[in-house]
Scaffold this active site. Structure first.
Site, mmCIF file in Angstrom:
data_model
loop_
_atom_site.group_PDB
_atom_site.id
_atom_site.type_symbol
_atom_site.label_atom_id
_atom_site.label_comp_id
_atom_site.label_asym_id
_atom_site.label_seq_id
_atom_site.Cartn_x
_atom_site.Cartn_y
_atom_site.Cartn_z
ATOM 1 N N GLU A 90 -18.728 4.152 -1.503
ATOM 2 C CA GLU A 90 -18.099 3.613 -2.486
ATOM 3 C C GLU A 90 -18.599 3.290 -3.913
ATOM 4 O OE1 GLU A 90 -18.550 2.051 0.567
ATOM 5 O OE2 GLU A 90 -16.677 2.468 1.616
ATOM 6 N N ASP A 147 -8.402 -7.511 12.117
ATOM 7 C CA ASP A 147 -9.713 -6.764 11.907
ATOM 8 C C ASP A 147 -10.752 -7.876 11.888
ATOM 9 O OD1 ASP A 147 -9.596 -4.052 12.220
ATOM 10 O OD2 ASP A 147 -9.258 -3.705 10.050
ATOM 11 N N ARG A 157 0.758 -1.204 -0.021
ATOM 12 C CA ARG A 157 0.195 -0.027 0.074
ATOM 13 C C ARG A 157 1.007 1.108 -0.101
ATOM 14 N NH1 ARG A 157 -2.014 1.350 5.977
ATOM 15 N NH2 ARG A 157 -0.760 -0.271 7.308
ATOM 16 N N ARG A 179 -1.918 -4.602 3.616
ATOM 17 C CA ARG A 179 -1.868 -3.787 4.593
ATOM 18 C C ARG A 179 -0.389 -3.972 5.145
ATOM 19 N NH1 ARG A 179 -1.388 -4.112 10.233
ATOM 20 N NH2 ARG A 179 -2.355 -2.203 11.396
ATOM 21 N N HIS A 224 -5.554 -3.433 1.835
ATOM 22 C CA HIS A 224 -5.815 -4.339 2.969
ATOM 23 C C HIS A 224 -6.574 -5.908 2.463
ATOM 24 C CE1 HIS A 224 -4.930 -0.790 4.974
ATOM 25 N NE2 HIS A 224 -5.198 -1.092 6.045
ATOM 26 N N PHE A 245 -14.360 -3.075 0.485
ATOM 27 C CA PHE A 245 -15.385 -2.338 0.098
ATOM 28 C C PHE A 245 -15.605 -1.998 -1.246
ATOM 29 C CE2 PHE A 245 -14.082 -1.032 4.657
ATOM 30 C CZ PHE A 245 -14.848 -1.709 5.159
ATOM 31 N N SER A 298 -5.353 4.862 5.044
ATOM 32 C CA SER A 298 -4.970 3.608 4.931
ATOM 33 C C SER A 298 -4.322 3.088 3.566
ATOM 34 C CB SER A 298 -6.291 2.785 5.390
ATOM 35 O OG SER A 298 -6.773 2.920 6.755
#
Lengths: 313, 281
Positions: free
Chosen positions: A55, A113, A8, A163, A105, A80, A34
């Site tokens: 989104e 998460d 990322r 991530r 991620h 997402f 992020s």
């Protein structure tokens, strides 16, 4: 000790690297910190569009910008992006608009998460869309370079980033990184491990350990899943006689699925797929997830042995 | 460029009548399609294309053109009728509606038809796309404007409200939405399927400038367009009160003609009501 970095961060750097091109616009859905598009936003706020936590809207705002001559780069978490699948399907891929989507991620490596955040199906679903280029780089160097090369694409793309930090594998090898071309990291004659994303480093580790057992394993970083580098797969299939795929993604429809489709039509040889075996993830550290789901170095080694044993001599 | 004389109004009305006939013939020929929503939207489309939009049929991709996005993309016969009257496509092209390889795809498609700015057909998408073209115009420092037409049933899609919120946040004064409020959706009346409550208050609450008009009164439509052009600090929405199937007696306010074509007899009746007669019919 090799440098450690997350893909990322490569995306964030990649956006800065192409910022001189004034057609580049960045779209965010409240996750720029992020996905790392925030660096671009801070330097070029006038070319950054906040879409809030929305989104579906973001993907089509990007489509409208692309249809007006801009080069939009829209990012959020991989999971997402999937919420906007139909927007991407009908508003981006079908009209073949150069919208570049980054899903960060991705995979179970994303960690604590838990299952709700761990996309294990993104690569599969975007691979089914006509016109779509699908990428999953293994380090920040290739993530930045592939981001730059998106500017040359006539149609849309999806790139998954991760991530967490992993070993940087392509330092000083930018010339080898090309959309649609796998990178041979290690030659081998007994088996070829074709991996993407965070499992490329694990594949290299596995190959080193296999060498200790007298097995000569090749390793390919297949950062582009679509268009798939069929020529390279054919070459590896011919020289090794069996293949292992490795990905932090469902075994259904991702890199393993793509290789299976290719081999069955072109070069039917044993293939062992290392991936998430049709289940959801859960909370855990990145390494714990790889162990739990059978994606770690040891699992790749076992798969290599299975693949070799299936070769008809 | 704004029409104001009674002769101009009469001219626009005459074009709209011809478009209504195109809509009947297209759906009759295809034995499929969406005449009801095409007839409710058509006066607004004619007003926009023949009095306001800066578009050039000879240069359909002209960068500086105004953008029109038919988000209710199934109501494509109305769009194709206007494009034919305007000269983007030929009247002959209209017979390709829903035909394999035809210029006029079932739902409007930017890759198939000159003059179509967005491939719609899946509801709730056009406003977001229009937001993108409006931001692009602003980045370009261009005066071009974006106009999006949505249906009232379409407002049940949550994505409409994502876009409404975002467009107001970004103060897109170069973006206008027409709501073709014909009160009918696929299965039944909107009131039955999903009550919309206070539609003007919803848009106002999202930060939009709001105005209502009679979507079949050409002068009111033109006035509303001029009003929208005068709003430059935020997006504007015109809620046009329309009648589904407007102009054809048996289709008016009849949910059956949301997605059903007229048969031979109905075509003849409809054309007669428009003061037109099919040759050989």
């Amino acid at each position: 000790m090799s440098r450690m970095a997350a893909t990322r961060d490569g995306y964030g750097q990649g956006l800065l690297n192409i910022s001189d091109d004034e057609r580049v616009v960045v779209l965010e859905a409240d996750l720029g910190k992020s996905t790392k598009s925030l660096h671009f936003r801070k330097q070029f706020p006038e070319r950054t569009v906040s879409c809030g936590i929305g989104e579906q809207n973001m993907m089509l705002v990007a489509a409208g910008l692309a249809a007006s001559g801009y080069k939009p780069f829209a990012s959020t978490f991989a999971i997402f992006t999937e919420r906007a699948f139909e927007q991407i399907r009908n508003g981006v891929a079908r009209p073949n608009l150069p919208v570049h989507i980054c899903g960060s991620h991705g995979g179970t490596h994303t960690g604590t998460d838990g299952g709700s955040a761990q996309s294990i199906e993104d690569l599969a679903i975007y691979r089914t869309l006509p016109n779509m280029t699908v990428m999953h780089p293994c380090d920040d160097v290739s993530a930045a370079e592939l981001t730059r090369q998106c500017l040359d694409l006539a149609g849309p793309s999806y790139m998954r980033t991760a991530r967490n930090k992993t070993r940087v594998l392509h330092e000083n090898r930018i010339d080898d990184i090309k959309i649609g071309k796998g990178i041979v990291l290690r030659d081998g004659s007994d088996v070829c491990i074709i991996a993407c994303g965070v499992l490329v480093d694990k594949a290299l580790e596995a190959a080193e350990k296999l060498a200790g057992d007298g097995i000569d394993a090749g390793v390919v970083d297949m950062h582009t899943l679509k268009p798939l580098d069929g020529d390279l797969i054919n070459r590896m299939a011919a020289s090794t006689g069996c293949i292992v795929s490795a990905e932090d993604h469902s075994i259904i429809g991702g890199l393993g699925g793509a290789i299976a489709e290719h081999l069955s039509s072109n070069h039917p040889i044993p293939l062992e797929r290392v991936g998430v075996n049709d289940r959801f993830g859960e909370s855990g550290q990145a390494e714990e997830m790889l162990d739990l789901l059978g994606l770690n170095t040891g699992d790749i080694i076992e798969a290599a042995h299975r693949a070799i044993s299936r070769k008809s001599n | 460029m704004m029409a104001t004389t009674s002769a101009d109004i009469a001219n626009l009305e005459a074009i709209a009548t011809r478009c209504r006939a195109h809509i009947l013939r297209m759906t009759h020929r295809a034995a499929a399609g969406h005449p009801g929503g095409s007839l409710s939207e058509i006066d607004i489309l004619v007003a926009l294309y023949f009095s306001r939009l800066n578009v050039d049929p000879d240069k359909p991709k002209l960068e500086e053109r105004d953008r029109f996005i038919l988000s209710k993309g199934h109501a494509s016969p109305g769009m194709y009728a206007v494009l034919a009257e305007k000269g983007f496509i030929t009247e002959e092209d209209l017979s390709s509606y829903r035909v394999l390889g035809g210029v006029c795809q079932g739902h409007v498609d930017m890759k198939w038809t000159p003059g179509i700015d967005f491939s719609a057909g899946s509801l709730g998408m056009g406003l977001s796309f229009g937001m993108g073209t409006a931001i692009a115009a602003r980045l370009d420092g261009s005066e071009r404007s974006t106009w999006v037409m949505i249906g009232d049933g379409e407002m049940q899609e949550g994505s409409i409200w994502e876009a409404a919120m975002a467009a107001a946040h970004h103060e897109l004064g170069n973006l206008t939405v027409f709501v073709d409020k014909n009160n009918i959706q696929n299965d039944d009346f909107v009131e039955v399927q999903m009550r919309m409550f206070d539609i003007p208050a919803k848009w106002a609450g999202f930060g939009w400038a709001v105005r209502e008009c009679d979507g079949h009164d050409m002068q009111q439509i033109l006035d509303a367009i001029a009003w929208a052009d005068s709003i430059t600090d935020r997006p504007a929405v015109i809620i046009a009160n329309t009648i589904k199937g407007k102009g054809i007696s048996y289709m008016e306010n009849n949910p059956a003609f949301h997605g059903a074509a007229p048969n031979d007899e109905q075509l003849g009746i409809g054309l007669a009501e428009l003061g037109l007669f099919e040759v050989g019919a």
